[in-house]
Every structure is written in structure tokens, then in C-alpha cells.
Design a protein around this motif. Structure first.
Motif, PDB file in Angstrom:
ATOM      1  N   THR A  99      36.749  74.813 -57.166  1.00 16.94           N
ATOM      2  CA  THR A  99      35.983  73.889 -56.167  1.00 16.94           C
ATOM      3  C   THR A  99      35.247  74.783 -55.149  1.00 16.94           C
ATOM      4  O   THR A  99      36.063  75.604 -54.256  1.00 16.94           O
ATOM      5  N   LEU A 100      33.709  74.876 -55.115  1.00 15.35           N
ATOM      6  CA  LEU A 100      33.282  75.835 -54.203  1.00 15.35           C
ATOM      7  C   LEU A 100      32.297  74.811 -53.187  1.00 15.35           C
ATOM      8  O   LEU A 100      31.706  73.897 -53.730  1.00 15.35           O
ATOM      9  N   PRO A 101      32.176  75.506 -51.880  1.00 16.97           N
ATOM     10  CA  PRO A 101      31.254  74.798 -50.996  1.00 16.97           C
ATOM     11  C   PRO A 101      29.778  74.828 -51.382  1.00 16.97           C
ATOM     12  O   PRO A 101      29.333  75.977 -51.800  1.00 16.97           O
ATOM     13  N   ILE A 102      29.020  73.906 -51.226  1.00 20.73           N
ATOM     14  CA  ILE A 102      27.658  73.776 -51.256  1.00 20.73           C
ATOM     15  C   ILE A 102      26.892  73.970 -49.807  1.00 20.73           C
ATOM     16  O   ILE A 102      27.329  72.768 -49.094  1.00 20.73           O
ATOM     17  N   ALA A 103      26.015  74.735 -49.453  1.00 17.00           N
ATOM     18  CA  ALA A 103      25.168  74.750 -48.080  1.00 17.00           C
ATOM     19  C   ALA A 103      24.312  73.623 -48.227  1.00 17.00           C
ATOM     20  O   ALA A 103      23.608  73.418 -49.310  1.00 17.00           O
ATOM     21  N   ARG A 104      24.248  72.699 -47.287  1.00 14.38           N
ATOM     22  CA  ARG A 104      23.062  71.683 -47.405  1.00 14.38           C
ATOM     23  C   ARG A 104      21.697  72.192 -47.723  1.00 14.38           C
ATOM     24  O   ARG A 104      21.080  71.703 -48.563  1.00 14.38           O
ATOM     25  N   SER A 105      21.551  73.388 -47.372  1.00 12.66           N
ATOM     26  CA  SER A 105      20.048  73.914 -47.373  1.00 12.66           C
ATOM     27  C   SER A 105      19.956  74.534 -49.139  1.00 12.66           C
ATOM     28  O   SER A 105      18.810  74.778 -49.358  1.00 12.66           O
ATOM     29  N   GLN A 106      21.011  74.677 -49.663  1.00 12.18           N
ATOM     30  CA  GLN A 106      20.974  75.150 -51.058  1.00 12.18           C
ATOM     31  C   GLN A 106      21.137  73.879 -52.024  1.00 12.18           C
ATOM     32  O   GLN A 106      21.157  74.305 -53.292  1.00 12.18           O
ATOM     33  N   LEU A 107      21.569  72.651 -51.626  1.00  8.28           N
ATOM     34  CA  LEU A 107      21.604  71.725 -52.574  1.00  8.28           C
ATOM     35  C   LEU A 107      20.629  71.557 -53.484  1.00  8.28           C
ATOM     36  O   LEU A 107      20.915  71.254 -54.979  1.00  8.28           O
ATOM     37  N   LYS A 108      19.388  71.371 -53.119  1.00  7.95           N
ATOM     38  CA  LYS A 108      18.189  71.147 -54.176  1.00  7.95           C
ATOM     39  C   LYS A 108      18.122  72.357 -54.953  1.00  7.95           C
ATOM     40  O   LYS A 108      18.057  71.784 -56.266  1.00  7.95           O
ATOM     41  N   ILE A 109      18.231  73.504 -54.793  1.00  2.00           N
ATOM     42  CA  ILE A 109      18.091  74.740 -55.446  1.00  2.00           C
ATOM     43  C   ILE A 109      19.221  74.676 -56.368  1.00  2.00           C
ATOM     44  O   ILE A 109      18.931  75.030 -57.721  1.00  2.00           O
ATOM     45  N   VAL A 110      20.337  74.378 -56.052  1.00  2.00           N
ATOM     46  CA  VAL A 110      21.461  74.354 -57.139  1.00  2.00           C
ATOM     47  C   VAL A 110      21.308  73.388 -58.096  1.00  2.00           C
ATOM     48  O   VAL A 110      21.479  73.475 -59.284  1.00  2.00           O
ATOM     49  N   ASN A 111      20.909  72.167 -57.767  1.00  2.00           N
ATOM     50  CA  ASN A 111      20.772  71.059 -58.384  1.00  2.00           C
ATOM     51  C   ASN A 111      19.575  71.246 -59.621  1.00  2.00           C
ATOM     52  O   ASN A 111      19.578  70.938 -60.888  1.00  2.00           O
ATOM     53  N   GLU A 112      18.579  71.716 -59.153  1.00  2.00           N
ATOM     54  CA  GLU A 112      17.304  72.484 -60.030  1.00  2.00           C
ATOM     55  C   GLU A 112      17.812  73.459 -60.939  1.00  2.00           C
ATOM     56  O   GLU A 112      17.596  73.365 -62.303  1.00  2.00           O
ATOM     57  N   ALA A 113      18.494  74.559 -60.527  1.00  2.00           N
ATOM     58  CA  ALA A 113      19.351  75.516 -61.611  1.00  2.00           C
ATOM     59  C   ALA A 113      20.029  74.841 -62.679  1.00  2.00           C
ATOM     60  O   ALA A 113      19.910  75.294 -63.774  1.00  2.00           O
ATOM     61  N   PHE A 114      20.889  74.249 -62.068  1.00  2.00           N
ATOM     62  CA  PHE A 114      21.996  73.390 -62.931  1.00  2.00           C
ATOM     63  C   PHE A 114      21.190  72.656 -64.178  1.00  2.00           C
ATOM     64  O   PHE A 114      21.350  72.860 -65.200  1.00  2.00           O
ATOM     65  N   ILE A 115      20.138  71.699 -63.892  1.00  2.00           N
ATOM     66  CA  ILE A 115      19.745  71.069 -64.631  1.00  2.00           C
ATOM     67  C   ILE A 115      18.440  71.945 -65.679  1.00  2.00           C
ATOM     68  O   ILE A 115      18.546  71.736 -67.057  1.00  2.00           O
ATOM     69  N   ARG A 116      17.774  72.975 -65.363  1.00  2.00           N
ATOM     70  CA  ARG A 116      17.037  73.918 -66.111  1.00  2.00           C
ATOM     71  C   ARG A 116      18.077  74.458 -66.966  1.00  2.00           C
ATOM     72  O   ARG A 116      17.713  74.580 -68.287  1.00  2.00           O
ATOM     73  N   TYR A 117      19.279  75.018 -66.597  1.00  4.91           N
ATOM     74  CA  TYR A 117      20.200  75.840 -67.445  1.00  4.91           C
ATOM     75  C   TYR A 117      20.543  74.730 -68.369  1.00  4.91           C
ATOM     76  O   TYR A 117      20.788  75.186 -69.719  1.00  4.91           O
ATOM     77  N   ASN A 118      21.124  73.487 -68.140  1.00  2.00           N
ATOM     78  CA  ASN A 118      21.693  72.509 -69.271  1.00  2.00           C
ATOM     79  C   ASN A 118      20.486  72.091 -70.165  1.00  2.00           C
ATOM     80  O   ASN A 118      20.890  71.467 -71.248  1.00  2.00           O
ATOM     81  N   LYS A 119      19.127  72.402 -69.789  1.00  2.00           N
ATOM     82  CA  LYS A 119      18.029  71.903 -70.694  1.00  2.00           C
ATOM     83  C   LYS A 119      17.614  73.059 -71.590  1.00  2.00           C
ATOM     84  O   LYS A 119      16.792  73.077 -72.413  1.00  2.00           O
ATOM     85  N   GLY A 120      18.438  74.221 -71.170  1.00  5.92           N
ATOM     86  CA  GLY A 120      18.045  75.301 -72.113  1.00  5.92           C
ATOM     87  C   GLY A 120      16.952  76.012 -71.835  1.00  5.92           C
ATOM     88  O   GLY A 120      16.409  77.027 -72.596  1.00  5.92           O
ATOM     89  N   THR A 121      16.477  75.949 -70.736  1.00  4.29           N
ATOM     90  CA  THR A 121      15.426  76.720 -70.284  1.00  4.29           C
ATOM     91  C   THR A 121      15.628  77.871 -69.048  1.00  4.29           C
ATOM     92  O   THR A 121      16.764  77.836 -68.550  1.00  4.29           O
ATOM     93  N   ARG A 122      14.620  78.876 -69.012  1.00  3.11           N
ATOM     94  CA  ARG A 122      15.063  79.856 -68.102  1.00  3.11           C
ATOM     95  C   ARG A 122      15.034  79.321 -66.730  1.00  3.11           C
ATOM     96  O   ARG A 122      14.521  78.508 -66.213  1.00  3.11           O
ATOM     97  N   LEU A 123      16.048  79.915 -65.801  1.00  2.00           N
ATOM     98  CA  LEU A 123      16.263  79.620 -64.376  1.00  2.00           C
ATOM     99  C   LEU A 123      14.769  80.171 -63.587  1.00  2.00           C
ATOM    100  O   LEU A 123      14.502  81.207 -63.942  1.00  2.00           O
TER     101      LEU A 123
END
Length: 223
Positions: free
Chosen positions: A199-223
Motif C-alpha cells: 500500500t503506497l501513499p498518493i500525493a493529492r497533487s498526483q491523484l488525477k495523473i495517477v488515475n489517468e495513467a491507470f485508466i489508459r494502461y488498462n485500456k491498453g493504450t500508451r501512457l
């Protein structure tokens, strides 16, 4: 392809060199004994393949493989032997293959082709070969980084931003002290995420970036 070969008979080294020359371009580093290899490598094995003769004077190839696995669980190891009874011991050190001497080009070339075409992503860091497929996350500590895998971690002298520049887009900064392999992330919450057993901490400023990266990765597209 960079290959290490530990063999105490020079004629066997020359035979292997000739075979490798028929396969393609390689960089062969020859060690005449297990003791020489352990001393010169000093726990780091930046090779695409390590080839070990089993029957050597003093420390044999199987004992050497056990020492290598103490600090490098990933580098492929190929044994050359004239004695088949050692084959089952290879499971202990996760040997890639065994070839019985005299080695046939066809068998050797198949292994080299397999390694060359394998979907392995890695970087060489301070002499260590880091498999990015297995790296879960990175944690910064002053001028060092802890590289964390499922079953072990290792400490390297490098800053986290310098390391990030060496990695591909699969690794996302989730906090000023943490990089995560987005391919290993199972769940994202408001303040942290799950990656395997971690379990790893997420900075509030990075939450949107991490969510978008996670969604793109799981859709099979490039980050």
C-alpha cells in the motif's frame, strides 16, 4: 548481446566463441574461475546471459550459480555440462537451460534467439540488471532509492528523479518519494493505492495523473 562465460579450459572458451560468431554479434566476457567472476563482478551481473561450466576446479558452476542468485534473481543462467545428473539441481537456482557438451549450434542458437526475442524490459543501474517487468515501486531515501520487488528490495545510490528519467512511461510519480509501476497497481483510492501486497501513499497533487495513467494502461493504450 552481452554474455559472461565461466570456464576453466581455454579451448572450451574458444569453441564457444566460434559458435557465438556463427550466431551473430555478441560481447563475450570470459572468467577462468568462479573465484575470478565473483571477485570482478562483486555481486553485480550486468549480462543478458551467464553461461557456466559445472565441472570446474575449486568452486564448481552450481556453487557459483547459488552465489549469483544471492544478489541477482533475474539474470538468465545456462549450464554447460558433460554430466546429466546435475540437471535437477538447476531448479534450485532457476537455470534457464542445460546443454550437454559438446554443444550443438542448433541448441545454443535456439536459446540465444529466445533471449533476444523475449519481452524483457530492463535497465542497467550501477552494474545491476533491473528487470522493469518485476519492479513494483521505487522509494526515495535522500540520495538513494529502494527498488522494491515482490520478494526482495535493493538499495541503489541514485536520486529518484534521475532514476525516473531512465525508466519508461509505465512508471508514474505518485508522491515526491515514490514511483510506481502502473502495471502492478490493483486499486486506487483517494490517499493511497494497492500494488500487489503493498500500500503506497498518493500525493493529492498526483491523484488525477495517477488515475489517468491507470485508466489508459488498462485500456491498453500508451501512457
Amino acid at each position: 548481446m552481452k554474455i559472461a562465460y565461466c570456464e576453466d579450459e581455454k579451448i572450451q572458451k574458444e569453441i564457444l566463441e566460434e559458435s557465438l560468431g556463427r550466431w551473430g554479434k555478441t560481447d563475450l566476457v570470459w572468467y577462468e574461475s568462479a573465484e575470478q567472476m565473483l571477485f570482478e563482478c562483486d555481486g553485480r551481473y550486468p549480462f543478458d546471459l551467464i553461461i557456466l561450466d559445472i565441472q570446474m576446479k575449486k568452486q564448481n558452476g552450481m556453487e557459483l550459480a547459488r552465489r549469483i542468485r544471492q544478489t541477482d534473481a533475474q539474470v538468465p543462467i545456462l549450464f554447460l555440462t558433460a554430466m546429466k545428473e546435475y540437471v535437477f539441481e538447476g531448479y534450485e537456482v532457476k537455470a534457464l537451460r542445460y546443454l550437454i557438451k559438446p554443444v550443438q549450434d542448433e541448441a545454443l542458437f535456439a536459446i540465444l534467439d529466445e533471449i533476444q526475442s523475449a519481452d524483457q524490459r530492463y535497465v542497467l543501474l550501477n552494474g545491476s540488471r533491473i528487470n522493469l517487468n518485476d519492479l513494483i515501486y521505487v522509494e526515495a531515501e535522500a540520495h538513494y532509492c529502494h527498488l522494491v520487488f515482490e520478494d526482495h528490495r535493493q538499495k541503489e545510490k541514485i536520486g529518484i528523479r534521475e532514476l525516473k528519467a531512465m525508466l519508461d512511461e509505465t512508471f508514474v510519480m505518485i508522491h515526491r518519494s515514490y514511483l510506481v509501476n502502473i502495471a502492478k497497481v490493483d486499486q486506487i483510492r483517494r490517499e493511497d493505492l494497492s500494488a500487489g501486497s503493498f500500500t503506497l501513499p498518493i500525493a493529492r497533487s498526483q491523484l488525477k495523473i495517477v488515475n489517468e495513467a491507470f485508466i489508459r494502461y488498462n485500456k491498453g493504450t500508451r501512457l
